[in-house]
Design an enzyme around this catalytic site. Structure first.
Site, PDB file in Angstrom:
ATOM      1  N   SER A  91     -55.329 -24.965 -39.046  1.00 19.76           N
ATOM      2  CA  SER A  91     -55.299 -26.200 -38.264  1.00 19.76           C
ATOM      3  C   SER A  91     -56.684 -26.629 -37.772  1.00 19.76           C
ATOM      4  O   SER A  91     -57.555 -26.945 -38.569  1.00 19.76           O
ATOM      5  CB  SER A  91     -54.314 -26.011 -37.109  1.00 19.76           C
ATOM      6  OG  SER A  91     -54.194 -27.172 -36.356  1.00 19.76           O
ATOM      7  N   ASP A 139     -57.308 -33.289 -37.349  1.00 18.97           N
ATOM      8  CA  ASP A 139     -57.725 -31.888 -37.354  1.00 18.97           C
ATOM      9  C   ASP A 139     -57.659 -31.390 -38.805  1.00 18.97           C
ATOM     10  O   ASP A 139     -57.386 -32.164 -39.725  1.00 18.97           O
ATOM     11  CB  ASP A 139     -56.871 -31.054 -36.390  1.00 18.97           C
ATOM     12  CG  ASP A 139     -55.419 -30.969 -36.808  1.00 18.97           C
ATOM     13  OD1 ASP A 139     -54.940 -31.881 -37.507  1.00 18.97           O
ATOM     14  OD2 ASP A 139     -54.741 -29.982 -36.451  1.00 18.97           O
TER      15      ASP A 139
HETATM   16 MG    MG Z   1     -53.081 -28.954 -36.847  1.00 13.08          MG
END
Ligand code: MG
Length: 470
Positions: A107, A250
């Site tokens: 992430s 992200d």
């Molecule tokens: Mg993420």
């Protein structure tokens, strides 16, 4: 994940709040990835169809084949989804009827990290019970060993994940209306998988797109966390070019942080408030008029949304808690303050591209610029700090906070959140690290700073010494 050692019995630390994470070849070694994937494969029934997708991280060059190999050896039918945003993989798992998915990503963590997370057949992250079962299989090395005759399924490549995901988003918004505005949008996908979905989505909405840090690279030029200090390329560009909107994702593009036309970075809970309002007012979805968010979100959320008759349900921190609460209570939206927005008509998970499409639809309805819409939200100043102190005394900290702020409302689903007329304080143990998190919001820097001092006094009183903060 910080360490993994069966002898010390530290398996409980394997899964964090969002899968297993670690620095590749330090914490997250090929050996660990193999054991974990054998355990995940054993958890699913033999012959289950599991979709594997991943982001651009350098460590994924070895993690992807290791994980796929582990799953295959336990009799899982593995489908290779290739590079794709996390929400695209989640969407495809559910829509195409897979039995589950494995996503290889860390992430927003720095590039030296990667991670492995499991999603269930409905696309939502595995619940804690499933993770515990996987950990137990791993601890006991109780792996399913499938005889050779049952290993004839070759890993099959699936090519249309991102396309189906983008189509799914487009089906839910008023594309014609958005196209009429000929928006100009700058996107920064952090050299990762958001570059595959969001620019394409925007082009199909008639948007003139400029992509920064858009080449897919295992050594990104931008840190994958879309925090204000990491997205200065984007804010500078938005400010100087006069585009209508900036979007920063992200590393796995489940989060979307917006940059207003003014160049200001919009806090995730502020953009979420606007989107919730849009869903209820313009899209007319008010059954039930309820949204779900974690206690770390601003109480401004409640103040603004109550004007529209929308109830806010507070949960513990963690996206899966929000997802499952939305499902069980019924909700028109859910969100995290970090830019993770969930729109259940699409799916019950954080969904970067969906948030972008809804934001453009909102702008097309309002006919106003995002900076103007933000001016209507109450002003605030936020302090987020880590406190390094043992957690054992936290109940006494909570007690003392309640005593010092007697005429306030207390939300205690995760730590203690003291909600005053125009401020709030949240003190809670971190879900991923051995420390305490303090969040404070006030109408100004002075007010928030004063409240923080008061919270530190509480710690000092309970612990009998100054506590270290960062
Ligand atoms: Mg993420």
């Amino acid at each position: 994940m910080h360490s993994y050692n069966t002898c010390r019995g530290s398996l409980r630390r394997l899964f964090g709040t969002d899968g297993v994470r670690g620095v590749v070849n330090v914490d997250l070694t090929p050996e660990l990835a193999l054991s974990l994937s054998l355990a995940i494969g054993t958890y699913f029934k033999p012959g289950s169809r599991v979709l594997v997708g991943y982001d651009t991280r350098a460590g994924n060059t070895f993690l992807v084949p290791v994980v796929m190999g582990g799953l295959v050896s336990t009799g899982i039918k593995v489908f290779d989804g290739g590079l794709a945003p996390t929400p695209a993989i989640q969407y495809y798992v559910r829509r195409a009827g897979f039995d589950g998915g494995v996503i290889i990503t860390a992430s927003h963590n720095p590039p030296e990290y990667s991670g492995i997370k499991v999603v269930m057949a409905d696309g939502i992250e595995a619940p804690r019970e499933a993770e515990e079962e996987i950990e137990e299989i791993m601890r006991e090395s109780r792996f399913r060993r499938v005889p050779w005759r049952e290993l004839s399924h070759r890993v099959t490549r699936v090519e249309d994940i991102v396309e189906k995901y983008v189509n799914g988003v487009l089906e839910l918004v008023d594309s014609e209306r958005i196209r009429r505005y000929s928006f100009r949008v700058a996107v920064d996908p952090a050299n990762s998988v958001g570059a595959l979905s969001t620019p394409e989505l925007l082009r199909r909405l008639g948007v003139k797109v400029v992509t920064l840090n858009g080449d897919l690279s295992p050594t990104p030029s931008r840190n994958p966390e879309p925090s204000p200090e990491n997205i200065t390329d984007l804010t500078t560009y938005v400010r100087s070019s006069g585009v209508d909107l900036g979007v920063a994702h992200d590393g796995d593009a489940d989060r979307a942080i917006f940059v207003a036309d003014s160049g200001a970075v919009v806090p995730g809970d502020s953009s979420a408030v606007l989107l919730c309002q849009h869903i209820v007012e313009n899209r007319g979805e008010r059954e039930p008029p309820r949204v779900v968010t974690a206690v770390s979100s601003s109480t401004i959320v409640e103040r603004v949304l109550s004007r529209y008759g929308i109830e806010v349900v507070w949960t513990r921190v963690g996206s899966i808690v929000i997802s499952r609460t939305m499902q069980s209570l019924g909700a028109v939206a859910g969100f995290e303050e970090n830019g993770g927005f969930m729109y259940p008509r699409h799916q019950y998970v954080r969904d970067g591209a969906m948030a972008v499409a809804l934001m453009l639809e909102l702008l097309s309805y309002s006919g106003r610029r995002l900076s103007e819409l933000l001016n209507n939200l109450p002003r605030r100043y936020v302090i987020k700090r880590r406190v390094y102190a043992p957690r054992e005394l936290l109940p006494r900290v909570y007690e003392e906070l309640r005593r010092r702020f007697p005429s306030t409302r207390v939300v205690d689903v995760d730590g203690v959140k003291i909600v005053g007329e125009d401020f709030w304080i949240l003190v809670r143990p971190s879900g991923t690290e051995p420390l305490i998190r303090v969040f404070i919001e006030g109408v100004s820097e002075e007010v928030a700073g004063g409240l923080f001092k008061e919270v530190l006094e509480v710690f000092k009183e309970v612990y009998g010494c100054e506590v270290r903060t960062a």
